[in-house]
Design a protein around this motif. Structure first.
Motif, PDB file in Angstrom:
ATOM      1  N   ARG A  77       0.836  -1.208   0.000  1.00  0.00           N
ATOM      2  CA  ARG A  77       0.000   0.000   0.000  1.00  0.00           C
ATOM      3  C   ARG A  77       0.867   1.254   0.000  1.00  0.00           C
ATOM      4  N   VAL A  78       1.934   1.250   0.795  1.00  0.00           N
ATOM      5  CA  VAL A  78       2.836   2.402   0.834  1.00  0.00           C
ATOM      6  C   VAL A  78       3.439   2.625  -0.549  1.00  0.00           C
ATOM      7  N   ALA A  79       3.903   1.559  -1.172  1.00  0.00           N
ATOM      8  CA  ALA A  79       4.509   1.671  -2.503  1.00  0.00           C
ATOM      9  C   ALA A  79       3.496   2.193  -3.510  1.00  0.00           C
ATOM     10  N   PHE A  80       2.249   1.719  -3.423  1.00  0.00           N
ATOM     11  CA  PHE A  80       1.220   2.199  -4.336  1.00  0.00           C
ATOM     12  C   PHE A  80       0.924   3.676  -4.102  1.00  0.00           C
ATOM     13  N   LEU A  81       0.830   4.074  -2.855  1.00  0.00           N
ATOM     14  CA  LEU A  81       0.568   5.475  -2.564  1.00  0.00           C
ATOM     15  C   LEU A  81       1.690   6.373  -3.083  1.00  0.00           C
ATOM     16  N   LEU A  82       2.904   5.890  -3.039  1.00  0.00           N
ATOM     17  CA  LEU A  82       4.033   6.664  -3.552  1.00  0.00           C
ATOM     18  C   LEU A  82       4.022   6.752  -5.069  1.00  0.00           C
TER      19      LEU A  82
END
Length: 172
Positions: A18-23
């Motif tokens: 999720r963090v990678a997607f948000l970035l």
């Protein structure tokens, strides 16, 4: 592969995805970012595992994200997707979908640094000092980027304030 490393990856994979997607704003780019970061972490695992592997992975991801952007921002533009990866069932699928779409569109209007600061401060709930350490910048830079990002979000997506308030009430 080290069993501790496998357990670390398994325990945090959904969160880090999720963090990678948000970035990145893109599922494929997020997978690549996370895969590269985990590979780099695996090379240092014996040294890192006694310290704080979450902080180390976070730092790798954010540095890799900015580094990739610097190399490619002239060559290609980000592409948005229709869904965000989320574990579990949502209470109101329609409202969650609207909220995610608005949030994604709003985040796309921020610079990479602003987006990184917003994700660190509000998604990962890091302090200004911890966010500064993860990004390798000063606390003042985190403060100014956060202020600029929030102002931009208020300007481009004032409806997010209402939606976030409703989400908090539903989840309380």
């Amino acid at each position: 592969m080290d069993e501790e490393f496998e357990q670390f990856v398994h325990a945090g994979l959904a969160r880090w995805s999720r963090v990678a997607f948000l970035l990145t704003g893109d599922h494929h780019a997020a997978e690549d970012l996370l895969q590269n970061a985990l590979f780099k972490l695996s090379l240092q695992w014996r040294r890192v595992r006694v310290e704080t592997p979450d902080a180390y992975l976070r730092k790798i991801m954010y540095h890799e994200h900015v580094s990739l952007w610097r190399r490619s921002h002239h060559l290609r533009r980000e592409r948005s997707t229709d869904t965000l990866p989320e574990p579990g069932a949502a209470r109101d699928h329609a409202a969650d979908t609207v909220r995610r779409l608005l949030l994604r569109q709003a985040l796309e209007k921020l610079t990479r640094k602003q987006r990184a600061v917003i994700v660190l401060r509000y998604f990962e709930d890091l302090s200004e000092a911890d966010a500064a350490e993860a990004l390798g910048v000063s606390t003042g830079t985190v403060k100014s980027q956060t202020s600029a990002a929030l102002a931009k979000l208020r300007e481009v997506a004032p409806e997010l304030h209402v939606l976030v308030g409703r989400a908090r009430e539903a989840w309380a």
